[in-house]
Scaffold this motif. Structure first.
Motif, PDB file in Angstrom:
ATOM      1  N   LEU A  76      48.901  20.849 -20.452  1.00 55.59           N
ATOM      2  CA  LEU A  76      48.268  21.695 -21.457  1.00 55.59           C
ATOM      3  C   LEU A  76      48.313  23.146 -21.000  1.00 55.59           C
ATOM      4  O   LEU A  76      47.959  23.454 -19.851  1.00 55.59           O
ATOM      5  N   TYR A  77      48.745  24.028 -21.866  1.00 51.71           N
ATOM      6  CA  TYR A  77      48.545  25.454 -21.673  1.00 51.71           C
ATOM      7  C   TYR A  77      47.173  25.771 -22.264  1.00 51.71           C
ATOM      8  O   TYR A  77      46.973  25.635 -23.471  1.00 51.71           O
ATOM      9  N   VAL A  78      46.256  26.154 -21.396  1.00 50.38           N
ATOM     10  CA  VAL A  78      44.869  26.357 -21.814  1.00 50.38           C
ATOM     11  C   VAL A  78      44.599  27.859 -21.897  1.00 50.38           C
ATOM     12  O   VAL A  78      44.552  28.538 -20.864  1.00 50.38           O
ATOM     13  N   PRO A  79      44.435  28.413 -23.095  1.00 46.09           N
ATOM     14  CA  PRO A  79      44.293  29.861 -23.231  1.00 46.09           C
ATOM     15  C   PRO A  79      42.908  30.371 -22.866  1.00 46.09           C
ATOM     16  O   PRO A  79      41.932  29.629 -22.894  1.00 46.09           O
ATOM     17  N   LYS A  80      42.880  31.649 -22.492  1.00 49.75           N
ATOM     18  CA  LYS A  80      41.623  32.383 -22.280  1.00 49.75           C
ATOM     19  C   LYS A  80      40.673  31.666 -21.335  1.00 49.75           C
ATOM     20  O   LYS A  80      39.464  31.575 -21.587  1.00 49.75           O
ATOM     21  N   VAL A  81      41.216  31.154 -20.246  1.00 50.02           N
ATOM     22  CA  VAL A  81      40.371  30.509 -19.235  1.00 50.02           C
ATOM     23  C   VAL A  81      39.675  31.602 -18.433  1.00 50.02           C
ATOM     24  O   VAL A  81      40.330  32.470 -17.849  1.00 50.02           O
ATOM     25  N   CYS A  82      38.352  31.570 -18.402  1.00 52.93           N
ATOM     26  CA  CYS A  82      37.589  32.613 -17.716  1.00 52.93           C
ATOM     27  C   CYS A  82      36.854  32.092 -16.487  1.00 52.93           C
ATOM     28  O   CYS A  82      36.295  32.874 -15.717  1.00 52.93           O
ATOM     29  N   SER A  83      36.839  30.759 -16.293  1.00 48.88           N
ATOM     30  CA  SER A  83      36.234  30.180 -15.095  1.00 48.88           C
ATOM     31  C   SER A  83      36.727  28.742 -14.949  1.00 48.88           C
ATOM     32  O   SER A  83      37.185  28.131 -15.930  1.00 48.88           O
ATOM     33  N   PRO A  84      36.625  28.173 -13.738  1.00 41.82           N
ATOM     34  CA  PRO A  84      37.046  26.769 -13.567  1.00 41.82           C
ATOM     35  C   PRO A  84      36.162  25.791 -14.315  1.00 41.82           C
ATOM     36  O   PRO A  84      36.537  24.633 -14.502  1.00 41.82           O
ATOM     37  N   ASP A  85      34.980  26.236 -14.761  1.00 35.60           N
ATOM     38  CA  ASP A  85      34.089  25.343 -15.506  1.00 35.60           C
ATOM     39  C   ASP A  85      34.758  24.825 -16.774  1.00 35.60           C
ATOM     40  O   ASP A  85      34.534  23.672 -17.174  1.00 35.60           O
TER      41      ASP A  85
ATOM     42  N   ARG B 248      60.402  18.573 -20.015  1.00 34.13           N
ATOM     43  CA  ARG B 248      58.957  18.379 -20.078  1.00 34.13           C
ATOM     44  C   ARG B 248      58.421  19.007 -21.361  1.00 34.13           C
ATOM     45  O   ARG B 248      59.028  19.905 -21.935  1.00 34.13           O
ATOM     46  N   VAL B 249      57.254  18.545 -21.769  1.00 29.88           N
ATOM     47  CA  VAL B 249      56.606  19.104 -22.961  1.00 29.88           C
ATOM     48  C   VAL B 249      55.171  19.475 -22.612  1.00 29.88           C
ATOM     49  O   VAL B 249      54.408  18.645 -22.103  1.00 29.88           O
ATOM     50  N   PHE B 250      54.837  20.723 -22.872  1.00 23.59           N
ATOM     51  CA  PHE B 250      53.466  21.200 -22.750  1.00 23.59           C
ATOM     52  C   PHE B 250      52.957  21.530 -24.150  1.00 23.59           C
ATOM     53  O   PHE B 250      53.742  21.762 -25.067  1.00 23.59           O
ATOM     54  N   VAL B 251      51.664  21.558 -24.295  1.00 24.73           N
ATOM     55  CA  VAL B 251      51.047  21.937 -25.567  1.00 24.73           C
ATOM     56  C   VAL B 251      50.066  23.066 -25.298  1.00 24.73           C
ATOM     57  O   VAL B 251      49.177  22.922 -24.437  1.00 24.73           O
ATOM     58  N   ARG B 252      50.244  24.190 -25.999  1.00 20.68           N
ATOM     59  CA  ARG B 252      49.231  25.240 -25.912  1.00 20.68           C
ATOM     60  C   ARG B 252      48.162  24.933 -26.947  1.00 20.68           C
ATOM     61  O   ARG B 252      48.400  24.974 -28.154  1.00 20.68           O
ATOM     62  N   VAL B 253      46.982  24.623 -26.441  1.00 20.02           N
ATOM     63  CA  VAL B 253      45.862  24.235 -27.298  1.00 20.02           C
ATOM     64  C   VAL B 253      45.093  25.484 -27.728  1.00 20.02           C
ATOM     65  O   VAL B 253      45.304  26.580 -27.209  1.00 20.02           O
ATOM     66  N   ASN B 254      44.192  25.312 -28.666  1.00 18.51           N
ATOM     67  CA  ASN B 254      43.313  26.402 -29.077  1.00 18.51           C
ATOM     68  C   ASN B 254      42.109  26.458 -28.148  1.00 18.51           C
ATOM     69  O   ASN B 254      41.660  25.435 -27.619  1.00 18.51           O
TER      70      ASN B 254
END
Length: 281
Positions: free
Chosen positions: A86-95, A60-66
């Motif tokens: 997607l690896y989504v960094p610094k997620v602080c809420s589900p919004d 599998r391939v994931f991408v860590r986005v900015n």
């Protein structure tokens, strides 16, 4: 089953060319911390080439986005390139995940919705982790240990990271998504014996796999998170004995001097399924 995920800088062709041959269950093409600002656009443009090339190797391939103003464009490029998540960094809420999902809908006409792996990397994200875990498209949770320690003005020692990582882990288990990580930072990979111990510890706690930043760690993750032949043999023995005892009307019994009841049988069944998934993958 994802035991190992290998980070590869998105602007390093010599690493990207071999990424799919390292034995990892998944490759994370990193557009964020591993790529300097001046090279981020070029790295994003390269996804169209590298994501399909890496996937040909079977993983599998994931991408860590900015997480900055680049977030949406990075996510669209990863989606169009065929990334699995997607690896989504610094997620602080589900919004954040809600907005991201809505932004991608028009770019997913010919594919299934891309999955999200929120990275919990600050205090707000840590205390919102239960709601984040239940957000849209979440397939796993992970912790950015170095960032989290920095947010606490702390050192990324195992003692500092242990409790917050367990909070994230428990939230993942409650939500029924994968829990990825070790109870320490992944930046220190030189001491392989300590790393092996950390992998076994994480597996004992119920973590499903972990990421790494060097290919030498991949086999350690694959071996450590996989059930051993001895464990599988014991699990099969437990399940077979339970079937015999159930026929005789007994829900609890002794097997080779050990007490067996319903939770132990369930763990044995789960371990057998995990071993079968590992062979299938």
């Amino acid at each position: 089953m994802i035991s190992s995920l290998l980070y590869v800088p998105g602007n390093a062709p010599r690493f990207l060319e071999k990424a799919g041959q390292r034995g990892a269950d998944a490759v994370i093409v990193d557009l964020e911390d591993a790529v300097p600002e001046a090279a981020k656009t070029e790295a994003r443009d390269g996804l169209a080439r590298w994501v399909p090339a890496i996937k040909k190797a079977g993983g599998r391939v994931f991408v860590r986005v900015n997480h900055s103003e680049r977030l949406i464009e990075d996510a669209i490029a990863a989606t169009q390139a065929g990334a699995d998540g997607l690896y989504v960094p610094k997620v602080c809420s589900p919004d954040v995940l809600d907005r991201l999902a809505k932004s991608l809908e028009n770019h997913e006409k010919d594919r299934s919705p891309i999955a999200f792996v929120p990275l919990i990397e600050d205090m707000q994200g840590l205390f919102e982790v239960r709601s984040i875990a239940k957000g849209p498209r979440v397939m796993a949770l992970a912790c950015g240990g170095e960032d989290l320690a920095t947010a606490m003005d702390a050192k990324p020692t195992p003692e500092v990271l242990r409790y917050p990582k367990l909070m994230i882990h428990y939230a993942a288990k409650e939500a029924g998504v994968l829990s990825l990580g070790l109870l320490r930072t992944i930046a220190d990979f030189a001491d392989k014996e300590a790393l092996r111990a950390a992998v076994l510890e994480a597996r004992d706690f119920g973590f499903d796999g972990a990421s790494c930043i060097h290919p030498s760690v991949v086999p350690i993750l694959n071996e450590g998170f996989a059930p051993s032949p001895q464990e599988v043999a014991w699990a099969l023995k437990v399940v077979a004995a339970n079937e015999r005892e159930a026929t005789a009307g007994r829900g609890a019994f002794m097997l080779d001097g050990k007490f067996i009841d319903a939770p132990i049988v369930t763990r044995a069944e789960n371990l057998i399924r995990k071993s079968q998934k590992g062979r299938a993958s």
